[in-house]
Design a protein around this motif. Structure first.
Motif, PDB file in Angstrom:
ATOM      1  N   LYS A   1       0.839  -1.202   0.000  1.00  0.00           N
ATOM      2  CA  LYS A   1       0.000   0.000   0.000  1.00  0.00           C
ATOM      3  C   LYS A   1       0.873   1.250   0.000  1.00  0.00           C
ATOM      4  N   SER A   2       1.930   1.212   0.805  1.00  0.00           N
ATOM      5  CA  SER A   2       2.854   2.348   0.872  1.00  0.00           C
ATOM      6  C   SER A   2       3.507   2.588  -0.480  1.00  0.00           C
ATOM      7  N   TYR A   3       3.951   1.498  -1.129  1.00  0.00           N
ATOM      8  CA  TYR A   3       4.576   1.610  -2.450  1.00  0.00           C
ATOM      9  C   TYR A   3       3.601   2.194  -3.475  1.00  0.00           C
ATOM     10  N   GLN A   4       2.332   1.796  -3.373  1.00  0.00           N
ATOM     11  CA  GLN A   4       1.346   2.301  -4.331  1.00  0.00           C
ATOM     12  C   GLN A   4       1.149   3.814  -4.170  1.00  0.00           C
ATOM     13  N   ILE A   5       1.088   4.274  -2.922  1.00  0.00           N
ATOM     14  CA  ILE A   5       0.932   5.713  -2.671  1.00  0.00           C
ATOM     15  C   ILE A   5       2.121   6.480  -3.245  1.00  0.00           C
ATOM     16  N   ILE A   6       3.326   5.946  -3.022  1.00  0.00           N
ATOM     17  CA  ILE A   6       4.531   6.603  -3.544  1.00  0.00           C
ATOM     18  C   ILE A   6       4.527   6.582  -5.069  1.00  0.00           C
TER      19      ILE A   6
ATOM     20  N   ALA B   1       2.084   9.115  -6.361  1.00  0.00           N
ATOM     21  CA  ALA B   1       2.623  10.471  -6.175  1.00  0.00           C
ATOM     22  C   ALA B   1       3.680  10.783  -7.235  1.00  0.00           C
ATOM     23  N   LYS B   2       4.530   9.816  -7.531  1.00  0.00           N
ATOM     24  CA  LYS B   2       5.574  10.037  -8.546  1.00  0.00           C
ATOM     25  C   LYS B   2       4.965  10.246  -9.935  1.00  0.00           C
ATOM     26  N   LYS B   3       3.944   9.456 -10.248  1.00  0.00           N
ATOM     27  CA  LYS B   3       3.284   9.621 -11.546  1.00  0.00           C
ATOM     28  C   LYS B   3       2.645  11.010 -11.667  1.00  0.00           C
TER      29      LYS B   3
ATOM     30  N   GLN C   1      -4.942  12.558 -13.060  1.00  0.00           N
ATOM     31  CA  GLN C   1      -5.482  11.615 -12.080  1.00  0.00           C
ATOM     32  C   GLN C   1      -6.291  10.504 -12.743  1.00  0.00           C
ATOM     33  N   LEU C   2      -7.023  10.839 -13.800  1.00  0.00           N
ATOM     34  CA  LEU C   2      -7.820   9.831 -14.497  1.00  0.00           C
ATOM     35  C   LEU C   2      -6.915   8.790 -15.166  1.00  0.00           C
ATOM     36  N   GLU C   3      -5.832   9.253 -15.783  1.00  0.00           N
ATOM     37  CA  GLU C   3      -4.872   8.359 -16.436  1.00  0.00           C
ATOM     38  C   GLU C   3      -4.224   7.426 -15.416  1.00  0.00           C
ATOM     39  N   ILE C   4      -3.860   8.001 -14.261  1.00  0.00           N
ATOM     40  CA  ILE C   4      -3.235   7.183 -13.197  1.00  0.00           C
ATOM     41  C   ILE C   4      -4.244   6.149 -12.687  1.00  0.00           C
ATOM     42  N   ALA C   5      -5.491   6.575 -12.512  1.00  0.00           N
ATOM     43  CA  ALA C   5      -6.544   5.678 -12.014  1.00  0.00           C
ATOM     44  C   ALA C   5      -6.710   4.479 -12.944  1.00  0.00           C
ATOM     45  N   GLN C   6      -6.677   4.738 -14.231  1.00  0.00           N
ATOM     46  CA  GLN C   6      -6.820   3.647 -15.202  1.00  0.00           C
ATOM     47  C   GLN C   6      -5.640   2.686 -15.117  1.00  0.00           C
ATOM     48  N   GLU C   7      -4.431   3.206 -14.967  1.00  0.00           N
ATOM     49  CA  GLU C   7      -3.238   2.346 -14.856  1.00  0.00           C
ATOM     50  C   GLU C   7      -3.257   1.529 -13.563  1.00  0.00           C
ATOM     51  N   GLU C   8      -3.748   2.152 -12.486  1.00  0.00           N
ATOM     52  CA  GLU C   8      -3.723   1.498 -11.171  1.00  0.00           C
ATOM     53  C   GLU C   8      -4.954   0.622 -10.946  1.00  0.00           C
TER      54      GLU C   8
ATOM     55  N   LYS D   1     -10.858   7.491  -9.753  1.00  0.00           N
ATOM     56  CA  LYS D   1     -10.160   8.783  -9.680  1.00  0.00           C
ATOM     57  C   LYS D   1     -10.185   9.344  -8.261  1.00  0.00           C
ATOM     58  N   SER D   2     -11.294   9.138  -7.543  1.00  0.00           N
ATOM     59  CA  SER D   2     -11.391   9.635  -6.158  1.00  0.00           C
ATOM     60  C   SER D   2     -10.386   8.927  -5.250  1.00  0.00           C
ATOM     61  N   THR D   3     -10.110   7.655  -5.541  1.00  0.00           N
ATOM     62  CA  THR D   3      -9.101   6.920  -4.765  1.00  0.00           C
ATOM     63  C   THR D   3      -7.713   7.518  -4.999  1.00  0.00           C
ATOM     64  N   ILE D   4      -7.433   7.879  -6.236  1.00  0.00           N
ATOM     65  CA  ILE D   4      -6.152   8.531  -6.549  1.00  0.00           C
ATOM     66  C   ILE D   4      -6.035   9.847  -5.806  1.00  0.00           C
ATOM     67  N   SER D   5      -7.124  10.605  -5.770  1.00  0.00           N
ATOM     68  CA  SER D   5      -7.130  11.894  -5.055  1.00  0.00           C
ATOM     69  C   SER D   5      -6.816  11.683  -3.577  1.00  0.00           C
ATOM     70  N   ARG D   6      -7.429  10.640  -2.986  1.00  0.00           N
ATOM     71  CA  ARG D   6      -7.172  10.343  -1.564  1.00  0.00           C
ATOM     72  C   ARG D   6      -5.723   9.902  -1.345  1.00  0.00           C
ATOM     73  N   MET D   7      -5.189   9.133  -2.287  1.00  0.00           N
ATOM     74  CA  MET D   7      -3.793   8.691  -2.173  1.00  0.00           C
ATOM     75  C   MET D   7      -2.829   9.874  -2.241  1.00  0.00           C
ATOM     76  N   LEU D   8      -3.105  10.818  -3.102  1.00  0.00           N
ATOM     77  CA  LEU D   8      -2.240  12.008  -3.208  1.00  0.00           C
ATOM     78  C   LEU D   8      -2.272  12.820  -1.917  1.00  0.00           C
ATOM     79  N   GLN D   9      -3.450  12.924  -1.300  1.00  0.00           N
ATOM     80  CA  GLN D   9      -3.550  13.619  -0.019  1.00  0.00           C
ATOM     81  C   GLN D   9      -2.804  12.843   1.063  1.00  0.00           C
ATOM     82  N   LYS D  10      -2.919  11.504   1.020  1.00  0.00           N
ATOM     83  CA  LYS D  10      -2.221  10.653   1.996  1.00  0.00           C
ATOM     84  C   LYS D  10      -0.709  10.812   1.856  1.00  0.00           C
ATOM     85  N   ALA D  11      -0.230  10.963   0.616  1.00  0.00           N
ATOM     86  CA  ALA D  11       1.207  11.149   0.386  1.00  0.00           C
ATOM     87  C   ALA D  11       1.698  12.432   1.061  1.00  0.00           C
TER      88      ALA D  11
END
Length: 305
Positions: free
Chosen positions: A5-10, A13-15, A23-30, A34-44
């Motif tokens: 989970k930690s690696y995914q957040i990092i 964030a790097k992407k 965020q939409l592009e990252i969400a598709q890759e992961e 998109k809302s999960t990506i937004s939460r991960m960026l805040q968590k980072a």
């Protein structure tokens, strides 16, 4: 949090911050929303993986700058705008402005005298390498033996010394002692004498202006006792510079206390080429006015409010 989970957040964030993916592009890759990506960026950010800094230029409020310069016959004034109602941000902006202008005041072989405290500690964190070389940095006054909060005494000396490829000189005694006699004896000590002599030779002094407050470091460590504080209030002290307290007209508020201070005298500040004061916050207004009326500085960095 597990490692994956930690690696995914990092990774997210790097992407987003380094590869500038949406965020939409990252969400598709992961394979998440998109809302999960937004939460991960805040968590980072919350975890300290990502630190956000705004490095926009700080421009002085010109009209107020001109009025202060004319009214108090100052060489220079910088008034940082209060873009947000947060004193810590306003202090950082003002310190950043002063740090960015230090090359105007400090040249090769300059002796710089500095005070200490929370404001100078903030300034220390903003200082970048100077054009000047072989500078000397010396404290204006003694320090404290212990404190729950950082005084910035060593930080500002170290930061300027490193930035100007120079040598730092600490004041190896307490800021305030128990009696005038003790102060006089300490000031006759060879080490103290040498630091005081160097402070007198300084072409530039940089100091903060503090309000009279029980939140001060000197009161916290009991160098400033209750009876001292009450006497200062009775004598209408409004603030202090380098442990020396004055009234709204810049006159020393309590001679008995001033005699117990080990350090540079305020009247000697007027003799320097650049005397640079920095003070932020509405609680310091009276102290700033007192210092201006006394002519303790010829350069002022403050905030709009």
């Amino acid at each position: 949090m597990d490692t994956n989970k930690s690696y995914q957040i990092i990774r997210v964030a790097k992407k987003y911050y380094e590869l500038h993916m949406g965020q939409l592009e990252i969400a598709q890759e992961e394979g998440v929303s998109k809302s999960t990506i937004s939460r991960m960026l805040q968590k980072a950010i919350d975890l300290g993986y990502v630190k956000v800094t705004i490095d926009a230029p700080v421009e002085s409020v010109k009209e107020m700058e001109d009025q202060l310069k004319q009214t108090f016959h100052l060489k220079e004034v910088f008034v940082s705008p209060n873009l947000v109602d947060d004193e810590e941000i306003n202090l950082r902006d003002t310190c950043r402005a002063l740090a960015g202008n230090l090359d105007k005041y400090i040249i090769d072989n300059t002796v710089v005298a500095v005070s200490w405290g929370n404001t100078l500690n903030c300034l220390a964190g903003q200082i970048q390498p100077l054009k000047a070389k072989d500078i000397k940095v010396v404290q204006l006054n003694g320090g404290v033996a212990k404190s729950a909060s950082s005084t910035g005494a060593s930080q500002i000396v170290d930061a300027l010394t490193m930035a100007g490829h120079g040598i730092g000189y600490m004041f190896p005694v307490p800021a305030i002692v128990d009696s005038k006699h003790t102060s006089e004896i300490l000031q006759e000590e060879t080490q103290v004498k040498n630091v005081l002599r160097l402070a007198k030779e300084a072409e530039v002094s940089i100091f903060s202006i503090g309000a009279l407050s029980k939140d001060s470091i000197l009161y916290e460590v009991e160098y400033l006792k209750d009876e001292d504080f009450q006497a200062l209030e009775k004598n209408k002290a409004v603030g202090g510079i380098a442990s020396r307290y004055f009234d709204i007209n810049g006159n020393i508020a309590l001679k008995e206390l001033d005699d117990r201070v080990v350090g540079f005298g305020l009247e000697e500040l007027r003799e320097k080429e650049w005397t640079i004061a920095i003070a932020v916050g509405v609680n310091k207004v009276d102290a700033i006015i007192g210092a201006l009326r006394a002519g303790f500085m010829n350069v002022l960095y403050t905030d709009e409010k």
